[in-house]
Design a protein around this motif. Structure first.
Motif, PDB file in Angstrom:
ATOM      1  N   SER A 204      16.327 -25.268   5.467  1.00 35.45           N
ATOM      2  CA  SER A 204      17.353 -26.234   5.854  1.00 35.45           C
ATOM      3  C   SER A 204      16.771 -27.329   6.739  1.00 35.45           C
ATOM      4  CB  SER A 204      18.486 -25.525   6.603  1.00 35.45           C
ATOM      5  OG  SER A 204      17.998 -24.920   7.781  1.00 35.45           O
ATOM      6  N   LEU A 205      17.511 -28.414   6.834  1.00 42.60           N
ATOM      7  CA  LEU A 205      17.146 -29.535   7.688  1.00 42.60           C
ATOM      8  C   LEU A 205      18.429 -30.052   8.321  1.00 42.60           C
ATOM      9  CD1 LEU A 205      14.469 -31.098   8.302  1.00 42.60           C
ATOM     10  CD2 LEU A 205      15.206 -32.780   6.622  1.00 42.60           C
ATOM     11  N   SER A 206      18.377 -30.393   9.597  1.00 42.21           N
ATOM     12  CA  SER A 206      19.577 -30.841  10.291  1.00 42.21           C
ATOM     13  C   SER A 206      20.095 -32.146   9.689  1.00 42.21           C
ATOM     14  CB  SER A 206      19.283 -31.046  11.770  1.00 42.21           C
ATOM     15  OG  SER A 206      18.397 -32.143  11.944  1.00 42.21           O
ATOM     16  N   PRO A 207      21.417 -32.388   9.748  1.00 42.59           N
ATOM     17  CA  PRO A 207      21.984 -33.636   9.220  1.00 42.59           C
ATOM     18  C   PRO A 207      21.353 -34.877   9.848  1.00 42.59           C
ATOM     19  CG  PRO A 207      23.729 -32.053   9.687  1.00 42.59           C
ATOM     20  CD  PRO A 207      22.470 -31.469  10.239  1.00 42.59           C
ATOM     21  N   GLU A 208      21.039 -34.813  11.158  1.00 38.53           N
ATOM     22  CA  GLU A 208      20.436 -35.972  11.831  1.00 38.53           C
ATOM     23  C   GLU A 208      19.072 -36.316  11.237  1.00 38.53           C
ATOM     24  OE1 GLU A 208      20.862 -32.988  14.823  1.00 38.53           O
ATOM     25  OE2 GLU A 208      22.247 -33.083  13.133  1.00 38.53           O
ATOM     26  N   ASN A 209      18.261 -35.297  10.996  1.00 38.71           N
ATOM     27  CA  ASN A 209      16.943 -35.545  10.418  1.00 38.71           C
ATOM     28  C   ASN A 209      17.026 -35.953   8.954  1.00 38.71           C
ATOM     29  OD1 ASN A 209      15.472 -35.120  12.745  1.00 38.71           O
ATOM     30  ND2 ASN A 209      15.122 -32.949  12.356  1.00 38.71           N
ATOM     31  N   ARG A 210      17.958 -35.379   8.224  1.00 45.26           N
ATOM     32  CA  ARG A 210      18.120 -35.741   6.808  1.00 45.26           C
ATOM     33  C   ARG A 210      18.375 -37.237   6.624  1.00 45.26           C
ATOM     34  NH1 ARG A 210      19.049 -32.563   2.341  1.00 45.26           N
ATOM     35  NH2 ARG A 210      18.920 -30.322   2.677  1.00 45.26           N
ATOM     36  N   GLU A 211      19.073 -37.827   7.576  1.00 42.77           N
ATOM     37  CA  GLU A 211      19.397 -39.247   7.474  1.00 42.77           C
ATOM     38  C   GLU A 211      18.186 -40.146   7.698  1.00 42.77           C
ATOM     39  OE1 GLU A 211      22.541 -40.123  10.157  1.00 42.77           O
ATOM     40  OE2 GLU A 211      24.062 -38.960   9.057  1.00 42.77           O
ATOM     41  N   ARG A 212      17.141 -39.606   8.292  1.00 42.50           N
ATOM     42  CA  ARG A 212      15.994 -40.429   8.674  1.00 42.50           C
ATOM     43  C   ARG A 212      14.746 -40.195   7.819  1.00 42.50           C
ATOM     44  NH1 ARG A 212      15.079 -39.962  14.963  1.00 42.50           N
ATOM     45  NH2 ARG A 212      13.792 -41.792  14.501  1.00 42.50           N
ATOM     46  N   VAL A 213      14.808 -39.245   6.914  1.00 44.55           N
ATOM     47  CA  VAL A 213      13.654 -38.943   6.070  1.00 44.55           C
ATOM     48  C   VAL A 213      14.084 -38.823   4.613  1.00 44.55           C
ATOM     49  CG1 VAL A 213      12.535 -37.692   7.971  1.00 44.55           C
ATOM     50  CG2 VAL A 213      13.895 -36.420   6.284  1.00 44.55           C
ATOM     51  N   GLU A 214      13.105 -38.810   3.731  1.00 41.92           N
ATOM     52  CA  GLU A 214      13.374 -38.515   2.318  1.00 41.92           C
ATOM     53  C   GLU A 214      13.237 -37.012   2.108  1.00 41.92           C
ATOM     54  OE1 GLU A 214      11.585 -39.371  -2.189  1.00 41.92           O
ATOM     55  OE2 GLU A 214      10.683 -40.360  -0.436  1.00 41.92           O
ATOM     56  N   VAL A 215      14.178 -36.424   1.395  1.00 43.99           N
ATOM     57  CA  VAL A 215      14.161 -34.988   1.132  1.00 43.99           C
ATOM     58  C   VAL A 215      14.078 -34.748  -0.369  1.00 43.99           C
ATOM     59  CG1 VAL A 215      15.427 -32.813   1.333  1.00 43.99           C
ATOM     60  CG2 VAL A 215      15.476 -34.463   3.213  1.00 43.99           C
ATOM     61  N   ARG A 216      13.156 -33.881  -0.768  1.00 51.69           N
ATOM     62  CA  ARG A 216      13.057 -33.484  -2.172  1.00 51.69           C
ATOM     63  C   ARG A 216      12.912 -31.973  -2.260  1.00 51.69           C
ATOM     64  NH1 ARG A 216       8.891 -37.356  -5.319  1.00 51.69           N
ATOM     65  NH2 ARG A 216       9.890 -36.320  -7.085  1.00 51.69           N
ATOM     66  N   SER A 217      13.323 -31.417  -3.366  1.00 54.60           N
ATOM     67  CA  SER A 217      13.222 -29.963  -3.548  1.00 54.60           C
ATOM     68  C   SER A 217      13.029 -29.641  -5.022  1.00 54.60           C
ATOM     69  CB  SER A 217      14.467 -29.259  -3.004  1.00 54.60           C
ATOM     70  OG  SER A 217      15.629 -29.715  -3.669  1.00 54.60           O
ATOM     71  N   ARG A 218      12.674 -28.376  -5.261  1.00 58.80           N
ATOM     72  CA  ARG A 218      12.457 -27.873  -6.620  1.00 58.80           C
ATOM     73  C   ARG A 218      11.493 -28.758  -7.409  1.00 58.80           C
ATOM     74  NH1 ARG A 218      18.136 -25.150  -8.707  1.00 58.80           N
ATOM     75  NH2 ARG A 218      18.521 -23.921  -6.808  1.00 58.80           N
ATOM     76  N   LEU A 219      10.402 -29.135  -6.770  1.00 55.70           N
ATOM     77  CA  LEU A 219       9.403 -29.963  -7.437  1.00 55.70           C
ATOM     78  C   LEU A 219       8.503 -29.099  -8.311  1.00 55.70           C
ATOM     79  CD1 LEU A 219       8.301 -32.387  -4.565  1.00 55.70           C
ATOM     80  CD2 LEU A 219      10.086 -32.697  -6.289  1.00 55.70           C
ATOM     81  N   SER A 220       8.100 -29.646  -9.426  1.00 57.08           N
ATOM     82  CA  SER A 220       7.169 -28.948 -10.307  1.00 57.08           C
ATOM     83  C   SER A 220       5.763 -29.025  -9.726  1.00 57.08           C
ATOM     84  CB  SER A 220       7.181 -29.589 -11.694  1.00 57.08           C
ATOM     85  OG  SER A 220       6.642 -30.913 -11.613  1.00 57.08           O
TER      86      SER A 220
END
Length: 319
Positions: A204-220
């Motif tokens: 998980s990542l906090s909502p505050e940090n999510r707004e300031r960075v790019e988030v990606r998941s399930r990458l091949s």
């Protein structure tokens, strides 16, 4: 008449408690061997992600998540297979039970904290033979030539210009919520990087940090390899993902999270293959700033992957 391929039974688990490194690296081994052997992978309660990854490589057999999985796996063995075990909870007695079936046994080791009766033990870390307690017949396969890498990470590194992206990836599981801590500290440095956080399903990542960075998941694996080839640097734990990063030559900042990573981390620091961050639980803003300043004078290490698949095929054909 075509000779029947010898069967290899791979046994590794994944989950929130133990992460996904064992599963990923053992599946990578199956991928290296699938053309020469009949490969079957056994794992407890596989997720959709695990099923999707496995279907690209070999048959997947689901085992229950309770202790019955140990005996159920033994019951699947006829005695003419090669068995590969990868995790810390396979005791000497369990190894012996597999050997008593008549199987050949290969153990993938990180901690060399038990007696081995296996025919072969693989450890791709900075270890020496005298650190192992094993039978006289046990053969040891150690070092960089036995790294367990998925196919995109075994290819030659492309010559590309790196961008200003900083990758943060603390593995497929983050029980201590260190991802949020590291991202917060990286933001506080004020360094001029685009921060890309790669999250596992249980991270998980906090909502505050999510707004300031790019988030990606399930990458091949292909997507991960491309990011490691084109980004400025990565902050990673001392686990499978850091080995994959080294194969792409990315400047790497590395720390450790859990006990089984600490020994390999401390030995590797002496080799200068990465910028050390120490225990990530105790990472400070000052230490992270120092690490970023080191980037300008740091020469990235590029792991030689050219012989890895050949080495493994040779190993398994010798059993």
């Amino acid at each position: 008449m075509e000779n029947k391929k010898r069967k290899i039974c791979f046994r590794a688990d994944a989950g929130a408690e133990i992460g996904y490194g064992h599963f990923i690296r053992t599946l990578a081994l199956a991928d290296m061997l699938k053309d020469d052997f009949d490969c079957v992978f056994y794992t407890q309660s596989p997720s959709d992600y695990q099923r999707k990854e496995a279907e690209k490589v070999c048959e997947l057999v689901a085992l229950p998540a309770d202790d019955s999985r140990f005996q159920l796996f033994l019951d699947c063995l006829k005695g003419d297979e090669i068995v590969v075990l990868d995790n810390y909870f396979y005791t000497t007695d369990y190894q012996r039970a597999i050997k008593d079936k008549g199987c050949k046994l290969v153990c993938i080791d990180d901690m060399h904290d038990k007696h081995y009766v296996a025919d072969a033990v693989v450890n791709h870390g900075p270890v020496t033979a005298d650190e192992f307690d094993c039978e006289p017949y046990t053969k040891l396969y150690l070092g960089d030539g036995y790294k367990l890498l998925r196919e995109p990470f075994r290819r030659p590194v492309r010559s590309v210009k790196r961008n200003q992206t900083a990758i943060v990836n603390l593995g497929g599981a983050d029980p201590f919520k260190l991802t949020d801590k590291v991202v917060s500290l990286l933001l506080q440095t004020g360094a001029p990087y685009h921060i890309l956080v790669i999250l596992g399903d249980r991270v998980s990542l906090s909502p505050e940090n999510r707004e300031r960075v790019e988030v990606r998941s399930r990458l091949s694996a292909e997507q991960m390899a491309e990011l490691f080839e084109t980004s400025a640097f990565a902050i990673l734990p001392g686990s499978t993902v850091s080995i994959e990063a080294m194969s792409r030559g990315i400047p790497l900042m590395m720390g450790y999270q859990v006990d089984n990573q600490e020994e390999g981390y401390k030995k590797s620091v002496m080799e200068g293959k990465f910028i050390p961050l120490g225990n990530l639980h105790h990472l400070t803003l000052v230490r992270l700033k120092e690490a970023i300043n080191q980037l300008s004078v740091f020469t990235p290490y590029v792991l030689d992957t050219s012989q890895i698949q050949y080495n493994y095929i040779k190993l398994f054909k010798s059993l």
